[in-house]
Design a protein around this motif. Structure first.
Motif, PDB file in Angstrom:
ATOM      1  N   ALA A 138      -6.826  -2.687  -5.690  1.00 30.93           N
ATOM      2  CA  ALA A 138      -6.013  -1.856  -4.780  1.00 30.93           C
ATOM      3  C   ALA A 138      -5.748  -0.479  -5.363  1.00 30.93           C
ATOM      4  O   ALA A 138      -5.569   0.487  -4.616  1.00 30.93           O
ATOM      5  CB  ALA A 138      -4.694  -2.557  -4.482  1.00 30.93           C
ATOM      6  N   LYS A 139      -5.745  -0.398  -6.681  1.00 31.61           N
ATOM      7  CA  LYS A 139      -5.425   0.878  -7.348  1.00 31.61           C
ATOM      8  C   LYS A 139      -6.386   1.990  -6.937  1.00 31.61           C
ATOM      9  O   LYS A 139      -6.007   3.150  -6.888  1.00 31.61           O
ATOM     10  CB  LYS A 139      -5.476   0.690  -8.873  1.00 31.61           C
ATOM     11  N   ASP A 140      -7.641   1.614  -6.622  1.00 29.48           N
ATOM     12  CA  ASP A 140      -8.641   2.641  -6.287  1.00 29.48           C
ATOM     13  C   ASP A 140      -8.752   2.904  -4.798  1.00 29.48           C
ATOM     14  O   ASP A 140      -9.560   3.705  -4.373  1.00 29.48           O
ATOM     15  CB  ASP A 140     -10.046   2.196  -6.750  1.00 29.48           C
ATOM     16  N   SER A 141      -8.005   2.148  -3.952  1.00 24.97           N
ATOM     17  CA  SER A 141      -8.277   2.356  -2.523  1.00 24.97           C
ATOM     18  C   SER A 141      -7.391   3.441  -1.920  1.00 24.97           C
ATOM     19  O   SER A 141      -6.168   3.417  -2.045  1.00 24.97           O
ATOM     20  CB  SER A 141      -8.188   1.055  -1.724  1.00 24.97           C
ATOM     21  N   ALA A 142      -8.077   4.368  -1.250  1.00 20.42           N
ATOM     22  CA  ALA A 142      -7.360   5.483  -0.634  1.00 20.42           C
ATOM     23  C   ALA A 142      -6.848   5.093   0.754  1.00 20.42           C
ATOM     24  O   ALA A 142      -5.915   5.688   1.270  1.00 20.42           O
ATOM     25  CB  ALA A 142      -8.298   6.678  -0.531  1.00 20.42           C
ATOM     26  N   PHE A 160       0.842  -1.207   0.000  1.00 18.33           N
ATOM     27  CA  PHE A 160       0.000   0.000   0.000  1.00 18.33           C
ATOM     28  C   PHE A 160       0.879   1.261   0.000  1.00 18.33           C
ATOM     29  O   PHE A 160       0.637   2.208  -0.744  1.00 18.33           O
ATOM     30  CB  PHE A 160      -0.922   0.008   1.233  1.00 18.33           C
ATOM     31  N   HIS A 161       1.916   1.245   0.819  1.00 17.10           N
ATOM     32  CA  HIS A 161       2.802   2.403   0.940  1.00 17.10           C
ATOM     33  C   HIS A 161       3.479   2.685  -0.404  1.00 17.10           C
ATOM     34  O   HIS A 161       3.555   3.832  -0.861  1.00 17.10           O
ATOM     35  CB  HIS A 161       3.843   2.130   2.036  1.00 17.10           C
ATOM     36  N   ALA A 162       3.938   1.628  -1.061  1.00 16.44           N
ATOM     37  CA  ALA A 162       4.589   1.789  -2.367  1.00 16.44           C
ATOM     38  C   ALA A 162       3.599   2.389  -3.382  1.00 16.44           C
ATOM     39  O   ALA A 162       3.934   3.298  -4.141  1.00 16.44           O
ATOM     40  CB  ALA A 162       5.120   0.446  -2.855  1.00 16.44           C
ATOM     41  N   LEU A 163       2.377   1.877  -3.335  1.00 15.23           N
ATOM     42  CA  LEU A 163       1.339   2.349  -4.258  1.00 15.23           C
ATOM     43  C   LEU A 163       1.052   3.838  -4.058  1.00 15.23           C
ATOM     44  O   LEU A 163       0.955   4.613  -5.014  1.00 15.23           O
ATOM     45  CB  LEU A 163       0.069   1.537  -3.970  1.00 15.23           C
ATOM     46  N   GLN A 164       0.942   4.219  -2.779  1.00 12.77           N
ATOM     47  CA  GLN A 164       0.639   5.619  -2.445  1.00 12.77           C
ATOM     48  C   GLN A 164       1.745   6.568  -2.887  1.00 12.77           C
ATOM     49  O   GLN A 164       1.510   7.721  -3.189  1.00 12.77           O
ATOM     50  CB  GLN A 164       0.502   5.763  -0.913  1.00 12.77           C
ATOM     51  N   ASN A 165       2.979   6.056  -2.850  1.00 13.13           N
ATOM     52  CA  ASN A 165       4.113   6.919  -3.140  1.00 13.13           C
ATOM     53  C   ASN A 165       4.686   6.711  -4.543  1.00 13.13           C
ATOM     54  O   ASN A 165       5.832   7.090  -4.807  1.00 13.13           O
ATOM     55  CB  ASN A 165       5.204   6.706  -2.076  1.00 13.13           C
ATOM     56  N   ASP A 207     -20.441   2.072   3.347  1.00 15.50           N
ATOM     57  CA  ASP A 207     -20.427   2.143   1.878  1.00 15.50           C
ATOM     58  C   ASP A 207     -20.032   0.819   1.231  1.00 15.50           C
ATOM     59  O   ASP A 207     -19.850   0.747   0.017  1.00 15.50           O
ATOM     60  CB  ASP A 207     -19.413   3.213   1.412  1.00 15.50           C
ATOM     61  N   GLY A 208     -19.822  -0.202   2.075  1.00 15.29           N
ATOM     62  CA  GLY A 208     -19.465  -1.509   1.542  1.00 15.29           C
ATOM     63  C   GLY A 208     -17.981  -1.664   1.235  1.00 15.29           C
ATOM     64  O   GLY A 208     -17.567  -2.630   0.598  1.00 15.29           O
ATOM     65  N   ARG A 209     -17.163  -0.703   1.706  1.00 12.98           N
ATOM     66  CA  ARG A 209     -15.710  -0.822   1.471  1.00 12.98           C
ATOM     67  C   ARG A 209     -15.055  -1.528   2.655  1.00 12.98           C
ATOM     68  O   ARG A 209     -15.534  -1.399   3.798  1.00 12.98           O
ATOM     69  CB  ARG A 209     -15.089   0.563   1.302  1.00 12.98           C
ATOM     70  N   VAL A 210     -13.959  -2.222   2.369  1.00 14.22           N
ATOM     71  CA  VAL A 210     -13.291  -2.962   3.447  1.00 14.22           C
ATOM     72  C   VAL A 210     -12.837  -2.019   4.552  1.00 14.22           C
ATOM     73  O   VAL A 210     -12.287  -0.950   4.303  1.00 14.22           O
ATOM     74  CB  VAL A 210     -12.073  -3.742   2.907  1.00 14.22           C
ATOM     75  N   CYS A 211     -13.091  -2.446   5.785  1.00 14.36           N
ATOM     76  CA  CYS A 211     -12.659  -1.683   6.959  1.00 14.36           C
ATOM     77  C   CYS A 211     -12.063  -2.719   7.919  1.00 14.36           C
ATOM     78  O   CYS A 211     -12.608  -3.821   8.054  1.00 14.36           O
ATOM     79  CB  CYS A 211     -13.907  -1.034   7.557  1.00 14.36           C
TER      80      CYS A 211
END
Ligand code: ASP
Length: 436
Positions: free
Chosen positions: A102-106, A58-63, A175-179
Protein backbone atom coordinates in the motif's frame (compact mmCIF):
# COMPACT_ATOMS: atom_id res chain seq x y z
CA UNK A 1 -23.34 -29.44 -16.98
CA UNK A 2 -25.13 -26.11 -16.70
CA UNK A 3 -23.58 -23.65 -14.29
CA UNK A 4 -24.77 -20.77 -12.10
CA UNK A 5 -22.74 -17.77 -10.97
CA UNK A 6 -23.62 -16.54 -7.47
CA UNK A 7 -22.60 -13.18 -6.10
CA UNK A 8 -22.98 -12.52 -2.39
CA UNK A 9 -23.27 -8.90 -1.23
CA UNK A 10 -21.51 -7.28 1.71
CA UNK A 11 -24.45 -7.48 4.13
CA UNK A 12 -24.86 -11.18 3.33
CA UNK A 13 -21.19 -11.81 4.18
CA UNK A 14 -20.85 -9.37 7.08
CA UNK A 15 -20.25 -12.06 9.72
CA UNK A 16 -19.63 -15.78 10.18
CA UNK A 17 -23.36 -16.63 10.19
CA UNK A 18 -23.79 -14.86 6.88
CA UNK A 19 -20.80 -16.70 5.43
CA UNK A 20 -22.24 -20.02 6.63
CA UNK A 21 -25.59 -19.23 5.03
CA UNK A 22 -23.80 -18.44 1.75
CA UNK A 23 -21.84 -21.70 1.93
CA UNK A 24 -25.07 -23.63 2.47
CA UNK A 25 -26.70 -21.93 -0.50
CA UNK A 26 -23.75 -22.75 -2.76
CA UNK A 27 -23.70 -26.38 -1.63
CA UNK A 28 -27.44 -26.88 -2.07
CA UNK A 29 -27.23 -26.81 -5.90
CA UNK A 30 -24.26 -28.37 -7.64
CA UNK A 31 -24.70 -26.00 -10.59
CA UNK A 32 -23.57 -23.11 -8.33
CA UNK A 33 -19.90 -23.32 -9.29
CA UNK A 34 -18.74 -19.72 -9.59
CA UNK A 35 -18.91 -17.66 -6.42
CA UNK A 36 -18.23 -13.92 -6.27
CA UNK A 37 -17.97 -12.37 -2.78
CA UNK A 38 -18.13 -8.69 -1.79
CA UNK A 39 -16.16 -7.37 1.16
CA UNK A 40 -17.90 -7.74 4.55
CA UNK A 41 -20.53 -5.03 4.99
CA UNK A 42 -22.16 -3.57 8.09
CA UNK A 43 -23.22 -5.98 10.84
CA UNK A 44 -25.54 -3.37 12.34
CA UNK A 45 -26.47 0.21 11.42
CA UNK A 46 -23.58 1.69 13.49
CA UNK A 47 -20.97 -0.63 12.03
CA UNK A 48 -18.56 0.24 9.19
CA UNK A 49 -18.20 -1.53 5.85
CA UNK A 50 -14.75 -3.04 5.41
CA UNK A 51 -14.33 -1.13 2.12
CA UNK A 52 -14.90 2.14 3.99
CA UNK A 53 -12.34 1.12 6.62
CA UNK A 54 -9.85 0.38 3.84
CA UNK A 55 -10.51 3.75 2.23
CA UNK A 56 -9.93 5.30 5.67
CA UNK A 57 -6.57 3.52 5.77
CA UNK A 58 -5.71 4.95 2.32
CA UNK A 59 -6.75 8.45 3.43
CA UNK A 60 -4.58 8.22 6.55
CA UNK A 61 -1.64 7.03 4.47
CA UNK A 62 -2.02 9.88 1.98
CA UNK A 63 -2.17 12.46 4.73
CA UNK A 64 0.69 11.05 6.81
CA UNK A 65 -1.70 10.23 9.62
CA UNK A 66 -1.56 7.28 11.98
CA UNK A 67 -2.77 4.15 10.16
CA UNK A 68 -2.74 1.83 13.17
CA UNK A 69 -6.44 2.29 13.98
CA UNK A 70 -7.91 1.18 10.61
CA UNK A 71 -5.30 -1.60 10.28
CA UNK A 72 -6.13 -2.96 13.72
CA UNK A 73 -9.89 -2.88 13.10
CA UNK A 74 -9.57 -4.58 9.70
CA UNK A 75 -7.15 -7.23 11.02
CA UNK A 76 -9.50 -8.05 13.90
CA UNK A 77 -12.52 -8.24 11.63
CA UNK A 78 -10.90 -10.78 9.31
CA UNK A 79 -9.11 -12.70 12.06
CA UNK A 80 -12.42 -13.15 13.91
CA UNK A 81 -14.18 -14.19 10.71
CA UNK A 82 -11.53 -16.73 9.69
CA UNK A 83 -11.35 -18.01 13.28
CA UNK A 84 -15.13 -18.49 13.62
CA UNK A 85 -15.23 -20.38 10.33
CA UNK A 86 -12.12 -22.45 10.99
CA UNK A 87 -10.51 -21.13 7.79
CA UNK A 88 -6.72 -21.55 7.72
CA UNK A 89 -5.87 -18.17 6.21
CA UNK A 90 -2.87 -16.26 7.59
CA UNK A 91 -4.67 -12.93 8.01
CA UNK A 92 -1.83 -11.22 9.84
CA UNK A 93 0.65 -12.22 7.14
CA UNK A 94 -1.74 -11.02 4.44
CA UNK A 95 -2.23 -7.68 6.22
CA UNK A 96 1.55 -7.23 6.48
CA UNK A 97 1.89 -7.83 2.74
CA UNK A 98 -0.95 -5.35 2.06
CA UNK A 99 0.73 -2.79 4.32
CA UNK A 100 3.99 -3.10 2.40
CA UNK A 101 2.33 -2.86 -1.02
CA UNK A 102 0.00 0.00 0.00
CA UNK A 103 2.93 2.33 0.66
CA UNK A 104 3.60 2.63 -3.09
CA UNK A 105 0.04 3.07 -4.31
CA UNK A 106 -1.00 6.51 -5.43
CA UNK A 107 -4.63 5.47 -6.06
CA UNK A 108 -7.11 4.08 -3.51
CA UNK A 109 -7.95 1.08 -5.70
CA UNK A 110 -5.42 -1.38 -4.29
CA UNK A 111 -6.42 -0.90 -0.67
CA UNK A 112 -10.14 -0.60 -1.52
CA UNK A 113 -10.03 -4.01 -3.22
CA UNK A 114 -8.46 -5.89 -0.29
CA UNK A 115 -11.79 -6.51 1.44
CA UNK A 116 -12.99 -8.63 -1.47
CA UNK A 117 -9.55 -10.27 -1.74
CA UNK A 118 -9.40 -11.35 1.92
CA UNK A 119 -13.04 -12.37 2.04
CA UNK A 120 -12.47 -14.40 -1.13
CA UNK A 121 -9.51 -16.22 0.46
CA UNK A 122 -11.63 -17.15 3.49
CA UNK A 123 -14.66 -18.23 1.45
CA UNK A 124 -12.52 -20.32 -0.93
CA UNK A 125 -10.95 -22.06 2.05
CA UNK A 126 -14.32 -22.84 3.67
CA UNK A 127 -15.85 -24.04 0.41
CA UNK A 128 -12.77 -26.01 -0.65
CA UNK A 129 -12.85 -23.97 -3.87
CA UNK A 130 -10.11 -22.73 -6.17
CA UNK A 131 -9.28 -19.05 -5.56
CA UNK A 132 -9.02 -17.09 -8.81
CA UNK A 133 -7.48 -13.65 -8.41
CA UNK A 134 -9.15 -11.13 -10.76
CA UNK A 135 -5.87 -9.22 -10.86
CA UNK A 136 -4.70 -11.74 -13.43
CA UNK A 137 -7.93 -12.24 -15.32
CA UNK A 138 -10.15 -9.13 -15.26
CA UNK A 139 -8.72 -6.32 -17.35
CA UNK A 140 -9.48 -2.61 -17.50
CA UNK A 141 -8.29 0.02 -19.97
CA UNK A 142 -6.58 3.20 -18.74
CA UNK A 143 -9.98 4.93 -18.52
CA UNK A 144 -11.13 2.31 -16.02
CA UNK A 145 -13.54 0.59 -18.45
CA UNK A 146 -13.69 -3.18 -18.65
CA UNK A 147 -11.60 -4.51 -21.51
CA UNK A 148 -13.41 -7.08 -23.68
CA UNK A 149 -10.29 -9.24 -23.73
CA UNK A 150 -11.28 -10.17 -20.15
CA UNK A 151 -13.86 -12.70 -21.35
CA UNK A 152 -11.62 -15.28 -23.07
CA UNK A 153 -8.90 -14.86 -20.41
CA UNK A 154 -11.34 -15.35 -17.54
CA UNK A 155 -13.11 -18.22 -19.30
CA UNK A 156 -9.79 -20.05 -19.54
CA UNK A 157 -9.01 -19.48 -15.85
CA UNK A 158 -12.40 -20.88 -14.89
CA UNK A 159 -12.22 -24.04 -16.97
CA UNK A 160 -12.36 -27.45 -15.31
CA UNK A 161 -14.34 -29.12 -12.57
CA UNK A 162 -15.24 -27.95 -9.10
CA UNK A 163 -15.93 -24.67 -7.37
CA UNK A 164 -14.25 -21.34 -8.00
CA UNK A 165 -14.20 -18.19 -5.87
CA UNK A 166 -13.52 -14.96 -7.74
CA UNK A 167 -13.44 -11.85 -5.49
CA UNK A 168 -15.66 -9.03 -6.72
CA UNK A 169 -15.00 -5.37 -7.45
CA UNK A 170 -11.50 -5.36 -8.98
CA UNK A 171 -9.15 -6.35 -11.78
CA UNK A 172 -5.99 -4.86 -13.27
CA UNK A 173 -5.21 -1.87 -15.49
CA UNK A 174 -2.94 -2.32 -18.55
CA UNK A 175 0.12 -1.82 -16.27
CA UNK A 176 -1.02 -4.69 -14.07
CA UNK A 177 -2.01 -2.45 -11.14
CA UNK A 178 -5.23 -3.01 -9.24
CA UNK A 179 -8.18 -1.11 -10.67
CA UNK A 180 -11.70 -1.25 -9.22
CA UNK A 181 -15.16 -0.75 -10.63
CA UNK A 182 -17.11 2.06 -8.97
CA UNK A 183 -18.65 1.36 -5.54
CA UNK A 184 -20.95 -1.63 -5.47
CA UNK A 185 -18.95 -3.06 -8.37
CA UNK A 186 -18.94 -6.69 -7.22
CA UNK A 187 -22.30 -6.86 -9.01
CA UNK A 188 -20.42 -6.14 -12.24
CA UNK A 189 -17.79 -8.81 -11.51
CA UNK A 190 -20.65 -11.29 -11.07
CA UNK A 191 -22.04 -10.39 -14.50
CA UNK A 192 -18.63 -10.63 -16.12
CA UNK A 193 -18.04 -14.07 -14.56
CA UNK A 194 -21.52 -15.27 -15.57
CA UNK A 195 -20.88 -14.21 -19.15
CA UNK A 196 -17.32 -15.57 -19.33
CA UNK A 197 -18.45 -18.97 -18.04
CA UNK A 198 -21.68 -19.09 -20.08
CA UNK A 199 -23.69 -19.55 -16.87
CA UNK A 200 -27.40 -20.18 -17.37
CA UNK A 201 -28.21 -17.87 -14.46
CA UNK A 202 -26.59 -15.11 -12.40
CA UNK A 203 -27.87 -15.17 -8.82
CA UNK A 204 -27.31 -11.94 -6.94
CA UNK A 205 -27.70 -12.81 -3.25
CA UNK A 206 -28.43 -9.82 -1.04
CA UNK A 207 -30.45 -8.84 2.03
CA UNK A 208 -33.83 -8.28 0.34
CA UNK A 209 -36.18 -10.72 -1.33
CA UNK A 210 -36.13 -9.08 -4.72
CA UNK A 211 -37.16 -5.75 -6.18
CA UNK A 212 -40.33 -4.04 -5.04
CA UNK A 213 -42.74 -2.26 -7.36
CA UNK A 214 -41.82 0.99 -5.66
CA UNK A 215 -39.69 2.32 -2.81
CA UNK A 216 -40.90 0.70 0.45
CA UNK A 217 -39.96 3.87 2.32
CA UNK A 218 -42.86 5.49 0.45
CA UNK A 219 -45.21 2.50 0.13
CA UNK A 220 -44.24 0.13 2.98
CA UNK A 221 -46.14 -2.89 1.63
CA UNK A 222 -45.13 -2.38 -2.01
CA UNK A 223 -45.45 -5.67 -3.88
CA UNK A 224 -42.43 -7.66 -5.02
CA UNK A 225 -41.84 -7.77 -8.79
CA UNK A 226 -41.69 -11.39 -10.02
CA UNK A 227 -40.15 -10.65 -13.38
CA UNK A 228 -38.74 -7.54 -15.02
CA UNK A 229 -36.71 -6.95 -18.18
CA UNK A 230 -33.24 -5.41 -18.28
CA UNK A 231 -34.75 -2.48 -20.20
CA UNK A 232 -37.39 -1.84 -17.54
CA UNK A 233 -34.87 -2.16 -14.72
CA UNK A 234 -32.59 0.33 -16.40
CA UNK A 235 -35.37 2.91 -16.61
CA UNK A 236 -36.22 2.41 -12.93
CA UNK A 237 -32.59 2.41 -11.80
CA UNK A 238 -31.94 5.62 -13.69
CA UNK A 239 -34.69 7.25 -11.75
CA UNK A 240 -33.24 6.21 -8.43
CA UNK A 241 -34.37 2.63 -7.75
CA UNK A 242 -31.08 1.25 -6.44
CA UNK A 243 -31.06 -2.50 -6.81
CA UNK A 244 -27.96 -3.55 -8.66
CA UNK A 245 -25.02 -1.61 -10.08
CA UNK A 246 -26.20 -0.27 -13.44
CA UNK A 247 -23.13 -1.54 -15.30
CA UNK A 248 -24.03 -5.08 -14.21
CA UNK A 249 -26.79 -5.17 -16.77
CA UNK A 250 -24.76 -4.88 -19.97
CA UNK A 251 -22.63 -8.07 -19.98
CA UNK A 252 -25.75 -10.12 -19.22
CA UNK A 253 -28.15 -8.41 -21.54
CA UNK A 254 -26.03 -8.98 -24.62
CA UNK A 255 -25.52 -12.64 -23.68
CA UNK A 256 -29.18 -13.19 -22.76
CA UNK A 257 -28.33 -14.42 -19.23
CA UNK A 258 -31.07 -13.83 -16.62
CA UNK A 259 -30.25 -12.44 -13.19
CA UNK A 260 -32.21 -13.24 -10.05
CA UNK A 261 -32.19 -11.10 -6.92
CA UNK A 262 -32.40 -13.40 -3.89
CA UNK A 263 -32.30 -13.04 -0.12
CA UNK A 264 -29.49 -14.90 1.70
CA UNK A 265 -31.57 -14.89 4.89
CA UNK A 266 -34.69 -16.22 3.17
CA UNK A 267 -33.30 -18.50 0.44
CA UNK A 268 -36.66 -20.17 -0.19
CA UNK A 269 -38.27 -16.94 -1.33
CA UNK A 270 -38.34 -16.69 -5.10
CA UNK A 271 -36.97 -13.14 -5.42
CA UNK A 272 -37.12 -11.18 -8.66
CA UNK A 273 -36.01 -12.49 -12.05
CA UNK A 274 -34.46 -10.01 -14.48
CA UNK A 275 -34.75 -11.25 -18.04
CA UNK A 276 -34.06 -10.07 -21.58
CA UNK A 277 -37.67 -10.46 -22.68
CA UNK A 278 -41.01 -11.19 -21.05
CA UNK A 279 -44.69 -11.19 -21.89
CA UNK A 280 -46.18 -8.53 -19.64
CA UNK A 281 -49.53 -9.24 -18.03
CA UNK A 282 -49.90 -5.74 -16.58
CA UNK A 283 -49.14 -2.34 -18.11
CA UNK A 284 -46.88 -1.12 -15.29
CA UNK A 285 -44.16 -3.05 -13.47
CA UNK A 286 -42.50 -0.34 -11.38
CA UNK A 287 -42.53 3.26 -10.25
CA UNK A 288 -39.46 5.24 -9.17
CA UNK A 289 -39.14 8.85 -8.13
CA UNK A 290 -36.12 11.10 -7.80
CA UNK A 291 -35.75 14.58 -6.39
CA UNK A 292 -33.16 17.21 -7.29
CA UNK A 293 -34.10 18.58 -10.71
CA UNK A 294 -34.52 22.13 -12.02
CA UNK A 295 -36.59 23.19 -15.03
CA UNK A 296 -35.28 25.89 -17.34
CA UNK A 297 -38.43 27.29 -18.96
CA UNK A 298 -38.31 29.28 -22.20
CA UNK A 299 -41.36 31.05 -23.61
CA UNK A 300 -41.59 32.84 -26.96
CA UNK A 301 -44.61 33.52 -29.14
CA UNK A 302 -44.33 31.72 -32.50
CA UNK A 303 -41.22 29.86 -31.33
CA UNK A 304 -42.27 26.94 -33.53
CA UNK A 305 -41.66 29.02 -36.69
CA UNK A 306 -38.08 29.88 -35.74
CA UNK A 307 -35.58 27.50 -37.25
CA UNK A 308 -32.71 26.67 -34.89
CA UNK A 309 -34.37 28.00 -31.71
CA UNK A 310 -33.86 24.83 -29.66
CA UNK A 311 -30.32 24.40 -30.99
CA UNK A 312 -29.40 27.91 -29.83
CA UNK A 313 -30.87 27.25 -26.38
CA UNK A 314 -29.00 23.96 -26.11
CA UNK A 315 -25.74 25.56 -27.23
CA UNK A 316 -25.84 27.62 -24.02
CA UNK A 317 -26.01 24.44 -21.95
CA UNK A 318 -23.15 23.04 -23.97
CA UNK A 319 -21.06 26.15 -23.32
CA UNK A 320 -21.48 25.50 -19.59
CA UNK A 321 -20.92 21.76 -20.05
CA UNK A 322 -24.31 20.96 -18.56
CA UNK A 323 -26.31 17.99 -19.89
CA UNK A 324 -30.11 17.83 -19.73
CA UNK A 325 -32.49 14.96 -19.03
CA UNK A 326 -35.72 15.87 -20.83
CA UNK A 327 -37.04 18.55 -23.12
CA UNK A 328 -40.83 18.72 -22.97
CA UNK A 329 -42.20 21.34 -25.34
CA UNK A 330 -45.38 23.21 -26.28
CA UNK A 331 -46.06 25.46 -29.29
CA UNK A 332 -44.56 28.53 -27.68
CA UNK A 333 -42.61 26.94 -24.83
CA UNK A 334 -39.71 24.60 -24.25
CA UNK A 335 -38.53 23.34 -20.89
CA UNK A 336 -35.17 21.79 -20.23
CA UNK A 337 -35.01 19.53 -17.21
CA UNK A 338 -31.58 19.38 -15.62
CA UNK A 339 -30.22 17.50 -12.59
CA UNK A 340 -29.11 19.93 -9.88
CA UNK A 341 -25.77 18.19 -9.62
CA UNK A 342 -25.24 19.00 -13.34
CA UNK A 343 -26.54 22.54 -13.15
CA UNK A 344 -24.44 23.41 -10.10
CA UNK A 345 -24.03 27.20 -9.91
CA UNK A 346 -24.59 27.76 -13.66
CA UNK A 347 -28.37 28.41 -13.47
CA UNK A 348 -28.37 32.21 -13.63
CA UNK A 349 -25.60 32.33 -16.27
CA UNK A 350 -27.58 29.89 -18.44
CA UNK A 351 -30.72 32.03 -18.11
CA UNK A 352 -28.74 35.10 -19.22
CA UNK A 353 -27.12 33.15 -22.07
CA UNK A 354 -30.47 31.87 -23.38
CA UNK A 355 -31.88 35.38 -23.09
CA UNK A 356 -29.03 36.61 -25.26
CA UNK A 357 -29.02 33.97 -28.00
CA UNK A 358 -32.77 33.17 -28.21
CA UNK A 359 -34.31 36.52 -27.25
CA UNK A 360 -37.35 34.83 -25.74
CA UNK A 361 -40.35 36.62 -24.19
CA UNK A 362 -39.42 35.01 -20.90
CA UNK A 363 -36.88 32.56 -19.49
CA UNK A 364 -36.84 31.42 -15.89
CA UNK A 365 -35.87 28.58 -13.55
CA UNK A 366 -38.23 26.35 -11.57
CA UNK A 367 -36.19 24.59 -8.84
CA UNK A 368 -37.11 21.65 -6.57
CA UNK A 369 -38.64 19.40 -9.21
CA UNK A 370 -39.01 15.64 -8.71
CA UNK A 371 -39.32 13.27 -11.65
CA UNK A 372 -41.31 10.07 -11.37
CA UNK A 373 -40.90 7.26 -13.88
CA UNK A 374 -43.79 4.87 -14.35
CA UNK A 375 -42.28 1.95 -16.22
CA UNK A 376 -43.60 -1.15 -17.95
CA UNK A 377 -43.25 -2.78 -21.33
CA UNK A 378 -46.93 -3.69 -20.97
CA UNK A 379 -47.97 -0.07 -21.56
CA UNK A 380 -46.90 -0.34 -25.20
CA UNK A 381 -50.12 -0.24 -27.26
CA UNK A 382 -52.14 -0.32 -24.06
CA UNK A 383 -54.80 2.36 -24.30
CA UNK A 384 -55.56 4.54 -21.28
CA UNK A 385 -52.36 4.23 -19.23
CA UNK A 386 -51.59 7.97 -19.27
CA UNK A 387 -55.23 8.75 -18.48
CA UNK A 388 -55.18 6.38 -15.49
CA UNK A 389 -51.94 7.86 -14.26
CA UNK A 390 -53.09 11.47 -14.58
CA UNK A 391 -56.47 10.60 -13.04
CA UNK A 392 -54.71 9.12 -10.00
CA UNK A 393 -52.55 12.24 -9.62
CA UNK A 394 -55.54 14.54 -9.97
CA UNK A 395 -57.41 12.56 -7.31
CA UNK A 396 -54.43 12.88 -4.98
CA UNK A 397 -54.37 16.64 -5.58
CA UNK A 398 -50.92 16.57 -7.21
CA UNK A 399 -50.15 19.27 -9.76
CA UNK A 400 -48.34 17.79 -12.78
CA UNK A 401 -45.67 20.21 -13.98
CA UNK A 402 -44.53 18.15 -16.99
CA UNK A 403 -45.50 14.91 -18.63
CA UNK A 404 -43.21 13.10 -21.02
CA UNK A 405 -43.55 9.76 -22.76
CA UNK A 406 -40.62 8.40 -24.75
CA UNK A 407 -41.23 6.73 -28.11
CA UNK A 408 -40.26 3.36 -26.60
CA UNK A 409 -43.66 3.51 -24.88
CA UNK A 410 -42.37 1.83 -21.76
CA UNK A 411 -41.89 4.84 -19.55
CA UNK A 412 -44.04 7.83 -18.67
CA UNK A 413 -42.22 10.56 -16.78
CA UNK A 414 -44.07 13.13 -14.73
CA UNK A 415 -42.45 16.13 -13.11
CA UNK A 416 -43.98 17.37 -9.85
CA UNK A 417 -42.91 19.64 -7.01
CA UNK A 418 -40.51 17.78 -4.71
CA UNK A 419 -42.97 18.18 -1.84
CA UNK A 420 -45.57 16.21 -3.87
CA UNK A 421 -43.30 13.31 -4.78
CA UNK A 422 -44.31 10.81 -2.12
CA UNK A 423 -48.05 11.35 -2.55
CA UNK A 424 -47.65 11.12 -6.34
CA UNK A 425 -45.70 7.83 -6.11
CA UNK A 426 -48.28 6.43 -3.68
CA UNK A 427 -51.18 7.44 -5.94
CA UNK A 428 -49.58 5.92 -9.08
CA UNK A 429 -48.76 2.72 -7.18
CA UNK A 430 -52.37 2.33 -6.04
CA UNK A 431 -53.63 2.97 -9.57
CA UNK A 432 -51.45 0.29 -11.12
CA UNK A 433 -51.04 -2.31 -8.40
CA UNK A 434 -53.43 -4.78 -9.97
CA UNK A 435 -53.70 -6.97 -6.91
CA UNK A 436 -55.84 -4.21 -5.39
N1 ASP B 1 -17.00 -3.54 -1.44
C1 ASP B 1 -17.28 -2.60 -2.50
C2 ASP B 1 -18.18 -1.48 -1.97
O1 ASP B 1 -18.47 -1.42 -0.78
C3 ASP B 1 -17.85 -3.27 -3.70
C4 ASP B 1 -19.09 -4.07 -3.46
O2 ASP B 1 -19.49 -4.38 -2.35
O3 ASP B 1 -19.72 -4.44 -4.47
O4 ASP B 1 -18.58 -0.64 -2.75
Amino acid sequence: MESITCKFGGTSLADADGMRAAVEIVRSDERRRFVVPSAPGKRDPDDKKVTDLLLGWFHALQNDLDTSQPIETITKRFTDLAGALGAAVDIEGEIRAIEAAAKDSAKPDFLASRGEYLNGLILAEVLGAAFVDPLKHIRFDFEGNLDESTYPVLAKALEGEGLFVIPGYYGADPDGRVCTFSRGGSDVTGSVVARATGSVLYENWTDVSGIRMTDPRIVPDARRIDEITYGELRELAYMGASVVHDEAIFPLRSAGIPMSIRNTRAPDEPGTMIVAERTPTQPVCGIAGRKGFTMINIEKTLMNREVGFARRALSVLEEHRVSFEHMPSGIDTISLIVKNEELKQHGEAIVLGIDRVCQPDRVWLTPRIALIATVGEGMNHHVGVAARLCGALAKAGVNVRVLDQGSSEMNIIVGVDESDMDSAVGAIYSAFNEEN
